[in-house]
Write an enzyme that holds these catalytic residues in place. Structure first.
Site, PDB file in Angstrom:
ATOM      1  N   ARG A 239     -13.604  -8.583   1.659  1.00 43.90           N
ATOM      2  CA  ARG A 239     -12.323  -8.269   2.291  1.00 43.90           C
ATOM      3  C   ARG A 239     -12.405  -8.515   3.794  1.00 43.90           C
ATOM      4  O   ARG A 239     -13.332  -8.045   4.456  1.00 43.90           O
ATOM      5  CB  ARG A 239     -11.930  -6.796   2.044  1.00 43.90           C
ATOM      6  CG  ARG A 239     -11.905  -6.390   0.581  1.00 43.90           C
ATOM      7  CD  ARG A 239     -10.898  -7.174  -0.230  1.00 43.90           C
ATOM      8  NE  ARG A 239      -9.528  -6.945   0.182  1.00 43.90           N
ATOM      9  CZ  ARG A 239      -8.762  -5.966  -0.290  1.00 43.90           C
ATOM     10  NH1 ARG A 239      -9.217  -5.116  -1.171  1.00 43.90           N
ATOM     11  NH2 ARG A 239      -7.519  -5.843   0.132  1.00 43.90           N
TER      12      ARG A 239
ATOM     13  N   GLU B 121       0.853  -1.185   0.000  1.00 44.51           N
ATOM     14  CA  GLU B 121       0.000   0.000   0.000  1.00 44.51           C
ATOM     15  C   GLU B 121       0.894   1.240   0.000  1.00 44.51           C
ATOM     16  O   GLU B 121       2.108   1.113  -0.163  1.00 44.51           O
ATOM     17  CB  GLU B 121      -0.928  -0.038   1.233  1.00 44.51           C
ATOM     18  CG  GLU B 121      -1.733  -1.336   1.302  1.00 44.51           C
ATOM     19  CD  GLU B 121      -2.637  -1.437   2.523  1.00 44.51           C
ATOM     20  OE1 GLU B 121      -3.102  -0.395   3.023  1.00 44.51           O
ATOM     21  OE2 GLU B 121      -2.889  -2.566   2.979  1.00 44.51           O
TER      22      GLU B 121
ATOM     23  N   ARG C  95       2.954 -13.799  -7.561  1.00 44.28           N
ATOM     24  CA  ARG C  95       1.621 -14.122  -8.089  1.00 44.28           C
ATOM     25  C   ARG C  95       1.361 -13.571  -9.477  1.00 44.28           C
ATOM     26  O   ARG C  95       0.253 -13.726 -10.003  1.00 44.28           O
ATOM     27  CB  ARG C  95       0.556 -13.682  -7.084  1.00 44.28           C
ATOM     28  CG  ARG C  95       0.615 -14.602  -5.862  1.00 44.28           C
ATOM     29  CD  ARG C  95      -0.306 -14.207  -4.769  1.00 44.28           C
ATOM     30  NE  ARG C  95      -1.711 -14.401  -5.124  1.00 44.28           N
ATOM     31  CZ  ARG C  95      -2.700 -14.280  -4.255  1.00 44.28           C
ATOM     32  NH1 ARG C  95      -2.442 -13.986  -3.008  1.00 44.28           N
ATOM     33  NH2 ARG C  95      -3.949 -14.452  -4.629  1.00 44.28           N
TER      34      ARG C  95
END
Ligand SMILES: [Zn+2]
Length: 274
Positions: free
Chosen positions: A260, A3, A116
């Site tokens: 989430r 983030e 990923r």
């Protein structure tokens, strides 16, 4: 997922060089692309050709994007779930997830590792159409409580998904949203247009405090990427369900909000209108 504080920490490391030469001022010789779907725009062939011999002017951040202004066009990288960027010497052992490697004239390499494979790389003549879709930068001076107040009032949405929406505010993800809401003592499902003036101010402070604490600790190291940060040791609620709230001692709970995992203290952050 990295983030704002994690991306900003990477930007600062690339600017400083961290043992290697700083990235700004270096020139790209060529690129190795092991995962072609990393390249979002233009085509892989065109990207390979156009990135050659470009000089890197600077390294910046906008939201969760790393922005590299070049002498011609702009390189953008979004790390998504598991991406990391490291500046290494040519001979440094290759990591198992090094997907896109920029070879620099200095002999160093800028390696985009991505377990990923969800990261994205863009080479754009004008990055504005992409970046202008993002909401304000929460740590900018122009982002005042008044700005937040008017943006919140435009929506009738639960705070958690709204704060995750990058077009509402840039840079927050699951960690810092949960931390900010706990600091602000606001329930994740509170409706954005139901906050009074003091609550808006508390949310504004909570967002900035959570992000600044993250930055002070060089971000958090969670998942399988270790970037050197240790903010994970200072979480108030994130991934602390079942443990006591550091403020009141009640047990932190976990609920699912829009798919989430969401962590909060039922005592410090009482249910809306309860
Ligand atoms: Zn509490």
């Amino acid at each position: 997922m990295p983030e704002l504080p994690e991306v900003e920490t990477i930007v600062r490391n690339l600017r400083r060089g961290n043992g290697a030469s700083p990235l700004p001022g270096q020139r790209i010789e060529r690129v190795t692309i092991r995962w072609p779907r990393h390249i979002a725009e233009p085509s892989v062939g065109s990207f390979r050709r156009r990135i050659r011999d470009r000089a890197i002017i600077d390294v910046r951040r906008r939201g969760k994007y790393l922005v590299f202004p070049l002498d011609r066009s702009t390189l953008l990288i979004h790390l998504r779930m598991s991406g990391d960027l490291q500046l290494t010497e040519r001979g440094a052992p290759a990591g198992p997830y090094d997907r896109t490697v920029f070879h620099l004239k200095s002999g160093q390499q800028l390696r985009f590792s991505d377990a990923r494979k969800l990261g994205k790389v863009f080479l754009l003549d004008d990055p504005e159409p992409l970046l202008s879709k993002l909401g304000p930068e929460p740590l900018d001076e122009e982002f005042t409580p008044q700005v937040l107040s008017s943006r919140l009032a435009r929506h009738h949405r639960a705070l958690k998904p709204l704060l995750l929406d990058q077009s509402f505010l840039a840079g927050l993800g699951n960690i810092y949203t949960d931390e900010a809401l706990h600091l602000a003592r606001l329930h994740p499902l509170r409706r954005s247009d139901s906050l009074n003036r003091d609550e808006v101010k508390a949310l504004w402070q909570g967002i900035r405090e959570a992000l600044n604490q993250g930055l002070d600790h060089n971000g958090a190291s969670i998942d399988w990427v270790y970037r050197g940060g240790d903010f994970q040791n200072y979480f108030r609620v994130y991934q602390r369900s079942g443990k006591p709230c550091l403020v009141c001692g009640k047990t932190i709970e976990r609920i699912i909000v829009h798919q989430r995992g969401t962590h909060y203290c039922p005592s410090c952050q009482p249910e809306a209108f309860a």
